[in-house]
Design a protein around this motif. Structure first.
Motif, PDB file in Angstrom:
ATOM      1  N   HIS A  16     -54.395  -5.697  12.570  1.00  0.00           N
ATOM      2  CA  HIS A  16     -53.919  -6.964  11.988  1.00  0.00           C
ATOM      3  C   HIS A  16     -55.095  -7.917  11.794  1.00  0.00           C
ATOM      4  CE1 HIS A  16     -50.443 -10.100  11.862  1.00  0.00           C
ATOM      5  NE2 HIS A  16     -51.448 -10.477  11.110  1.00  0.00           N
TER       6      HIS A  16
ATOM      7  N   HIS B  25     -57.253 -10.445   8.663  1.00  0.00           N
ATOM      8  CA  HIS B  25     -57.304 -11.027   7.315  1.00  0.00           C
ATOM      9  C   HIS B  25     -58.757 -11.381   7.047  1.00  0.00           C
ATOM     10  CE1 HIS B  25     -52.907 -11.528   7.284  1.00  0.00           C
ATOM     11  NE2 HIS B  25     -53.036 -11.931   8.534  1.00  0.00           N
TER      12      HIS B  25
ATOM     13  N   LYS C 132     -45.501  -5.180   4.293  1.00  0.00           N
ATOM     14  CA  LYS C 132     -45.350  -6.394   5.090  1.00  0.00           C
ATOM     15  C   LYS C 132     -44.499  -7.395   4.345  1.00  0.00           C
ATOM     16  CE  LYS C 132     -46.956 -10.016   7.801  1.00  0.00           C
ATOM     17  NZ  LYS C 132     -48.311 -10.518   7.846  1.00  0.00           N
TER      18      LYS C 132
ATOM     19  N   HIS D  11     -47.591  -9.919  15.518  1.00  0.00           N
ATOM     20  CA  HIS D  11     -48.011 -11.075  16.331  1.00  0.00           C
ATOM     21  C   HIS D  11     -46.885 -11.754  17.108  1.00  0.00           C
ATOM     22  CE1 HIS D  11     -46.682 -13.477  12.922  1.00  0.00           C
ATOM     23  NE2 HIS D  11     -47.766 -13.310  12.207  1.00  0.00           N
TER      24      HIS D  11
ATOM     25  N   ASP E 182     -54.882 -10.692  14.491  1.00  0.00           N
ATOM     26  CA  ASP E 182     -54.552 -11.616  13.394  1.00  0.00           C
ATOM     27  C   ASP E 182     -55.788 -12.450  13.026  1.00  0.00           C
ATOM     28  OD1 ASP E 182     -53.057 -12.814  11.426  1.00  0.00           O
ATOM     29  OD2 ASP E 182     -51.782 -13.968  12.770  1.00  0.00           O
TER      30      ASP E 182
HETATM   31 ZN   LIG Z   1     -51.526 -12.252   9.953  1.00  0.00          ZN
END
Ligand SMILES: [Zn+2]
Length: 498
Positions: free
Chosen positions: A60, A62, A150, A243, A317
């Motif tokens: 996870h 970004h 997702k 998350h 995340d």
């Molecule tokens: Zn995320």
């Protein structure tokens, strides 16, 4: 047998048990495990006095994400360098379609971000943001090697939100295709209402970044998880809650798994080691992420969930913003770019706070950081465990020696962030050596790998309900550590030292 490399004399964690000995590598693969392997002609990497663990999968992240009116500050170059320093050898990012864009366009866009830059292997979850347009594109993406999708239950203004129709329909598709749906679960209408109630000049002046926590009480996450689980149970489509940050969410997952609902939960390391008291600090706005940090009792429940099995994966995340980017908020918490750096500290935090403080065994940590994420994301047996035939993705860590987290100029962090949520923390578990497909990419705590060497990973499956090798893999309450044989003590004595 001749090897190209032998990792020699380490405390090696494998699914079959932990032993002191050697790992033999031929080309990109693990070729043998044994007490003492033939070292003739091989490059010997001394691992005496160290743990040798499977490379971490951060499923996870970004990188270079356009979000909150800016673009996240770690791209595939800095982000994967940071990851490698923290023993991460695989990342999975989220390809998000542009307004009007197709799922294939999103995948192409993210491929371009990674190609030529990534130091380690990677792939993407494909985000479904407009169900009506995207529903007929899902099968084609599975064929192309993307097996995880997702949906966001919030982010209406970004144009990313999925409603119940989309969730229900996508889960039906997941069942049909053997794919898996990842869901960001927060209750959008109630969240919007709470934000608007508190969005006053007086409250913002008085409470500042604390409003981020005040407007997202635990029930905002719990209600959405409950609803997503309901659609999962109704359709039989595989669901993965990303998350997860609350005790209530963990209880819902436990109850659902006990009913054999095919739902899996992930938490992020920040929810295990930080709590929402940080928002009262002068620089509290830096810690804004989504969902936000919760209470110490939530962290305790998540650690318990990791031990008992209802929480299967720890990720980050990662969504890095610099101090300058974070300063865009100017006192309005709804304008803070949400996210924190994380790739570099995932393993050190989990090892230090989890293993060294007795919350997880070394083997349990490897399940949550490597083996489970690889299986769940359709990357096993190639990734996620030290076993013959797997990619030689390994991290070598010292059992106790620590390094201090110091960001910015003069510090040794690889992330582009000029701050860290863990600034000044002394952490064990940074990688002395990281190998990715048999190549040393971190040596003596320094990144030596070449950018662009990372490869895209094609996948054929996802989740745990698809037969793999004729055998149904299971995860559920109490089952998460089942395939790791525990040694008699969690910290066997280590021989030798470097
Ligand atoms: Zn995320």
């Amino acid at each position: 047998m001749r090897f190209d490399k032998v990792i020699a004399g380490g405390n090696v964690v494998t699914p079959g048990g932990t032993f002191t000995g050697d790992v033999g590598i031929v080309g990109e693969k693990i070729a043998a495990l044994g007490a003492t392997l033939d070292r003739e002609g091989a490059q010997v990497i001394d691992a005496r006095g160290h743990h040798v663990i499977p490379g971490v999968l951060d499923v996870h992240v970004h990188l270079e994400l356009p979000f909150c009116g800016t673009v996240s500050a770690d791209d595939y170059r800095s982000g994967t360098r940071a990851g490698a320093r923290g023993g991460v050898t695989t990342v999975i990012d989220f390809a998000i379609p542009s307004a009007g864009g197709t799922l294939a366009d999103a995948a192409d866009t993210w491929m371009k971000k990674a190609e030529g830059k990534s130091l380690i292997d990677y792939t993407f979850h494909i985000c479904i943001t407009r169900w009506n347009d995207h529903k007929d594109q899902i099968a084609g993406m599975v064929e192309r090697g993307f097996t995880t999708f997702k949906e966001f239950m919030i982010y209406e203004s970004e144009g990313w939100q999925s409603d119940d129709r989309a969730l229900y329909g996508t889960l039906e598709k997941m069942k049909e295709l053997g794919a898996m749906l990842l869901v960001h679960a927060e209750s959008s209408r109630v969240l919007d209402e709470l934000i608007s109630r508190h969005h006053t000049a007086e409250e913002m002046k008085r409470l500042g970044a604390r409003l981020h926590a005040i407007t997202r009480p635990n029930f905002v996450e719990a209600e959405a998880i409950q609803r997503a689980v309901q659609w999962c149970e109704a359709t039989g489509g595989q669901l993965y809650i990303v998350h997860m940050s609350t005790a209530e969410g963990t209880d819902i997952i436990r109850a659902a798994q006990a009913r054999d609902v095919p739902v899996i939960a992930e938490t992020c390391v920040q929810y295990l080691v930080l709590d929402d008291s940080v928002f009262a600090r002068e620089d509290g706005h830096l810690y804004a992420c989504c969902p936000q940090l919760k209470k110490p009792a939530d962290s305790e429940r998540l650690w318990q969930g990791l031990r008992r099995g209802e929480v299967s994966v720890i990720s980050t995340d990662t969504c890095t913003f610099t101090r300058e980017q974070k300063a865009m908020w100017e006192g309005d918490w709804t304008k803070i770019p949400m996210g924190m750096p994380g790739l570099e500290t995932l393993l050190p935090l989990t090892y230090t706070r989890g293993v060294l403080e007795g919350r997880l065994t070394l083997e349990e940590m490897c399940m949550k950081l490597s083996t489970n994420p690889a299986r769940i994301m359709g990357l096993a047996p190639r990734k996620g465990a030290i076993q013959i035939g797997a990619d030689a993705d390994l991290a070598i860590i010292h059992p106790t020696s620590t390094r201090r987290v110091a960001s910015g100029k003069g510090g040794e962090m690889e992330t582009n962030a000029d701050w860290s949520p863990y600034e000044g923390w002394d952490l064990a578990g940074f990688a002395r050596t990281t190998l990715s497909r048999g190549e040393v990419v971190v040596d003596d705590y320094k990144v030596v790998g070449r950018e662009g060497r990372g490869q895209w990973l094609r996948r054929e499956s996802a989740g745990l309900r698809i037969p793999v090798g004729g055998r149904r893999l299971e995860v559920g309450a109490g089952a998460s550590g089942e395939s790791y044989r525990q040694p008699p003590t969690s910290h066997p004595p280590l021989a030798g030292a470097r």
